[in-house]
Design a protein around this motif. Structure first.
Motif, PDB file in Angstrom:
ATOM      1  N   TYR A 237      22.089  42.552   9.267  1.00  0.00           N
ATOM      2  CA  TYR A 237      22.247  42.771  10.712  1.00  0.00           C
ATOM      3  C   TYR A 237      22.531  44.236  11.043  1.00  0.00           C
ATOM      4  CZ  TYR A 237      22.224  37.736  11.441  1.00  0.00           C
ATOM      5  OH  TYR A 237      21.835  36.416  11.486  1.00  0.00           O
ATOM      6  N   TYR A 238      23.444  44.882  10.346  1.00  0.00           N
ATOM      7  CA  TYR A 238      23.734  46.301  10.542  1.00  0.00           C
ATOM      8  C   TYR A 238      24.460  46.834   9.323  1.00  0.00           C
ATOM      9  CZ  TYR A 238      27.923  43.920  12.320  1.00  0.00           C
ATOM     10  OH  TYR A 238      28.988  43.073  12.474  1.00  0.00           O
ATOM     11  N   ASP A 239      24.415  48.154   9.171  1.00  0.00           N
ATOM     12  CA  ASP A 239      24.936  48.807   7.972  1.00  0.00           C
ATOM     13  C   ASP A 239      26.413  49.169   8.126  1.00  0.00           C
ATOM     14  OD1 ASP A 239      24.899  49.859   5.441  1.00  0.00           O
ATOM     15  OD2 ASP A 239      23.315  51.330   5.844  1.00  0.00           O
ATOM     16  N   ASP A 277      29.526  48.641  23.648  1.00  0.00           N
ATOM     17  CA  ASP A 277      28.817  49.427  24.665  1.00  0.00           C
ATOM     18  C   ASP A 277      29.259  50.885  24.660  1.00  0.00           C
ATOM     19  OD1 ASP A 277      27.366  47.239  25.425  1.00  0.00           O
ATOM     20  OD2 ASP A 277      28.612  46.757  27.164  1.00  0.00           O
ATOM     21  N   ARG A 278      30.539  51.117  24.459  1.00  0.00           N
ATOM     22  CA  ARG A 278      31.042  52.495  24.450  1.00  0.00           C
ATOM     23  C   ARG A 278      30.436  53.309  23.312  1.00  0.00           C
ATOM     24  NH1 ARG A 278      37.503  53.022  25.815  1.00  0.00           N
ATOM     25  NH2 ARG A 278      37.481  51.921  27.820  1.00  0.00           N
ATOM     26  N   LEU A 279      30.171  52.668  22.199  1.00  0.00           N
ATOM     27  CA  LEU A 279      29.578  53.394  21.077  1.00  0.00           C
ATOM     28  C   LEU A 279      28.139  53.789  21.378  1.00  0.00           C
ATOM     29  CD1 LEU A 279      31.117  51.330  18.149  1.00  0.00           C
ATOM     30  CD2 LEU A 279      31.521  53.751  18.625  1.00  0.00           C
ATOM     31  N   GLY A 280      27.425  52.996  22.144  1.00  0.00           N
ATOM     32  CA  GLY A 280      26.115  53.394  22.633  1.00  0.00           C
ATOM     33  C   GLY A 280      24.951  52.991  21.748  1.00  0.00           C
ATOM     34  N   ASP A 281      23.787  52.903  22.372  1.00  0.00           N
ATOM     35  CA  ASP A 281      22.579  52.453  21.676  1.00  0.00           C
ATOM     36  C   ASP A 281      22.181  53.390  20.540  1.00  0.00           C
ATOM     37  OD1 ASP A 281      22.456  50.326  23.413  1.00  0.00           O
ATOM     38  OD2 ASP A 281      20.962  51.249  24.733  1.00  0.00           O
ATOM     39  N   GLU A 282      22.331  54.696  20.757  1.00  0.00           N
ATOM     40  CA  GLU A 282      21.951  55.652  19.718  1.00  0.00           C
ATOM     41  C   GLU A 282      22.797  55.470  18.468  1.00  0.00           C
ATOM     42  OE1 GLU A 282      21.517  60.503  19.070  1.00  0.00           O
ATOM     43  OE2 GLU A 282      21.886  59.688  21.078  1.00  0.00           O
ATOM     44  N   PHE A 283      24.094  55.216  18.668  1.00  0.00           N
ATOM     45  CA  PHE A 283      24.984  54.982  17.529  1.00  0.00           C
ATOM     46  C   PHE A 283      24.522  53.767  16.733  1.00  0.00           C
ATOM     47  CE2 PHE A 283      28.464  52.504  15.782  1.00  0.00           C
ATOM     48  CZ  PHE A 283      29.079  53.421  14.945  1.00  0.00           C
ATOM     49  N   TRP A 284      24.265  52.658  17.426  1.00  0.00           N
ATOM     50  CA  TRP A 284      23.888  51.437  16.719  1.00  0.00           C
ATOM     51  C   TRP A 284      22.521  51.577  16.059  1.00  0.00           C
ATOM     52  CZ3 TRP A 284      27.572  48.517  15.364  1.00  0.00           C
ATOM     53  CH2 TRP A 284      28.726  48.406  16.145  1.00  0.00           C
ATOM     54  N   ALA A 285      21.641  52.373  16.657  1.00  0.00           N
ATOM     55  CA  ALA A 285      20.348  52.615  16.025  1.00  0.00           C
ATOM     56  C   ALA A 285      20.527  53.276  14.660  1.00  0.00           C
ATOM     57  CB  ALA A 285      19.471  53.481  16.928  1.00  0.00           C
ATOM     58  N   GLY A 286      21.577  54.093  14.536  1.00  0.00           N
ATOM     59  CA  GLY A 286      21.852  54.751  13.262  1.00  0.00           C
ATOM     60  C   GLY A 286      22.356  53.809  12.191  1.00  0.00           C
ATOM     61  N   LEU A 287      22.809  52.619  12.580  1.00  0.00           N
ATOM     62  CA  LEU A 287      23.280  51.621  11.612  1.00  0.00           C
ATOM     63  C   LEU A 287      22.283  50.478  11.439  1.00  0.00           C
ATOM     64  CD1 LEU A 287      27.091  51.313  12.515  1.00  0.00           C
ATOM     65  CD2 LEU A 287      26.024  52.720  10.746  1.00  0.00           C
ATOM     66  N   ALA A 288      21.101  50.632  12.017  1.00  0.00           N
ATOM     67  CA  ALA A 288      20.088  49.581  11.901  1.00  0.00           C
ATOM     68  C   ALA A 288      19.633  49.433  10.449  1.00  0.00           C
ATOM     69  CB  ALA A 288      18.883  49.908  12.790  1.00  0.00           C
ATOM     70  N   VAL A 289      19.242  48.231  10.085  1.00  0.00           N
ATOM     71  CA  VAL A 289      18.770  47.960   8.726  1.00  0.00           C
ATOM     72  C   VAL A 289      17.357  47.394   8.784  1.00  0.00           C
ATOM     73  CG1 VAL A 289      21.063  47.595   7.769  1.00  0.00           C
ATOM     74  CG2 VAL A 289      19.826  45.655   8.739  1.00  0.00           C
ATOM     75  N   GLY A 290      16.607  47.638   7.721  1.00  0.00           N
ATOM     76  CA  GLY A 290      15.256  47.091   7.619  1.00  0.00           C
ATOM     77  C   GLY A 290      15.273  45.712   6.996  1.00  0.00           C
ATOM     78  N   GLU A 291      14.123  45.100   6.947  1.00  0.00           N
ATOM     79  CA  GLU A 291      14.019  43.756   6.398  1.00  0.00           C
ATOM     80  C   GLU A 291      14.024  43.776   4.879  1.00  0.00           C
ATOM     81  OE1 GLU A 291      10.551  41.857   7.938  1.00  0.00           O
ATOM     82  OE2 GLU A 291      11.633  41.023   9.668  1.00  0.00           O
ATOM     83  N   ALA A 292      14.694  42.809   4.294  1.00  0.00           N
ATOM     84  CA  ALA A 292      14.602  42.512   2.866  1.00  0.00           C
ATOM     85  C   ALA A 292      14.639  40.996   2.772  1.00  0.00           C
ATOM     86  CB  ALA A 292      15.745  43.152   2.083  1.00  0.00           C
ATOM     87  N   LEU A 293      13.482  40.388   2.969  1.00  0.00           N
ATOM     88  CA  LEU A 293      13.413  38.943   3.141  1.00  0.00           C
ATOM     89  C   LEU A 293      13.608  38.209   1.821  1.00  0.00           C
ATOM     90  CD1 LEU A 293      10.410  38.743   5.623  1.00  0.00           C
ATOM     91  CD2 LEU A 293      12.857  38.642   6.149  1.00  0.00           C
ATOM     92  N   SER A 294      14.277  37.069   1.911  1.00  0.00           N
ATOM     93  CA  SER A 294      14.445  36.207   0.758  1.00  0.00           C
ATOM     94  C   SER A 294      13.232  35.298   0.610  1.00  0.00           C
ATOM     95  CB  SER A 294      15.713  35.362   0.926  1.00  0.00           C
ATOM     96  OG  SER A 294      15.869  34.458  -0.135  1.00  0.00           O
TER      97      SER A 294
END
Length: 303
Positions: A237-239, A277-294
């Motif tokens: 979900y996030y890093d 919300d205070r952390l902001g979309d740009e912040f959360w984009a930096g913690l986004a993760v890619g797929e590693a499907l089982s």
């Protein structure tokens, strides 16, 4: 979250917060702070930032743990002050080993009077924790003679709170990635709150039953709280927010700065959604993760 904490966490309770490395129930800890709970005994195998924050907010009078620290990034300033100086208020600290805590959860979940283990032999922990005791085994030891063996008492919290990836509306809860002692911690408790990234349909849970670590009958409340484990991570979900872990040592080192942080980010927010919300979309984009499907599995069905 507000309703769940108000219903199940009361002043003076023993509260277990479990999650190992990821899925740490940070948002739940923040809501406990917002509601001003006092005199809590917190049980957490790896006491970390959220515990430091709860101590600084005056919520915790006793800590039961096997590890205290800022997860490879430094120290916990408030916890250290309380233990080393007793200021601004003393903290009772009960120390166990990791395996000792696991044994306490197993004993608690199975309603056993104690749990035996060998790993305290040669340790100095019994000198600082009088609850690490020896009993005579009813069976002969390796040499055929009566054996004295260490035991630990069960832990039975008033409430256990865990974070997980997903659950259905009944509370069937699925976790993948690192799985710690969450299931046993839930079963050991009188009540259980599960915080999840998302609620999914019953069919999703049924399609992958082996991922259900905590079944519905053990759960009293399900809280949907996306990103509620920050600054830890939720696998898939996030890093992990490593920058926050590094920053926390400096924040918590200064009591005034620590209280200012709590005022701004916890006591000064209505709920975790505002925190996010205070952390902001740009912040959360930096913690986004890619797929590693089982890889899918075939459970089979009757023809």
């Amino acid at each position: 979250m507000r309703e769940a904490i108000a219903s199940f966490v009361h002043d003076g309770d023993t509260v277990c917060l479990e999650g190992f490395t990821h899925l740490i129930p940070t948002a739940a800890g923040h809501e406990i702070i917002r509601q001003g709970r006092r005199g809590l005994t917190v049980v957490r195998m790896t006491a970390d930032i959220v515990v430091d924050q709860m101590i600084a907010a005056g919520c915790v009078s006793r800590l039961v743990s096997s590890f205290v620290g800022n997860s490879s990034a430094g120290s916990l300033g408030e916890l250290r002050r309380r233990v080393e100086t007793g200021k601004p208020a003393p903290l009772v600290f009960e120390e166990y080993s990791h395996y000792g805590m696991i044994c306490r959860y197993i004993a608690g979940s199975q309603r056993l009077p104690f749990y035996p283990l060998r790993s305290y032999g040669g340790s100095d922990l019994p000198s600082v924790n009088s609850d690490l005791r020896k009993v005579t085994s009813p069976y002969p030891g390796p040499d055929g003679k009566p054996e004295q063996i260490y035991v630990v008492p069960p832990v039975n919290p008033d409430v256990t709170i865990i974070h997980a990836q997903r659950a259905d509306r009944r509370g069937n809860t699925q976790i993948w990635g690192l799985t710690g002692i969450q299931a046993e911690a839930v079963y050991a408790a009188d009540k259980a709150i599960v915080v999840v990234e998302e609620i999914v349909d019953d069919e999703v849970i049924r399609s992958d039953p082996n991922r259900t670590l905590v079944p519905a009958h053990a759960v009293d409340a399900v809280v949907v709280c996306p990103r509620g484990a920050h600054p830890s991570f939720a696998q898939g979900y996030y890093d992990r927010d490593n920058a926050f872990y590094r920053a926390w040592s400096q924040i918590s080192k200064d009591p005034q700065r620590l209280q200012e942080w709590l005022d701004e980010w916890v006591r000064g927010t209505a709920d975790h959604a505002e925190y996010v919300d205070r952390l902001g979309d740009e912040f959360w984009a930096g913690l986004a993760v890619g797929e590693a499907l089982s890889e899918p599995v075939n459970y089979g069905r009757r023809l």
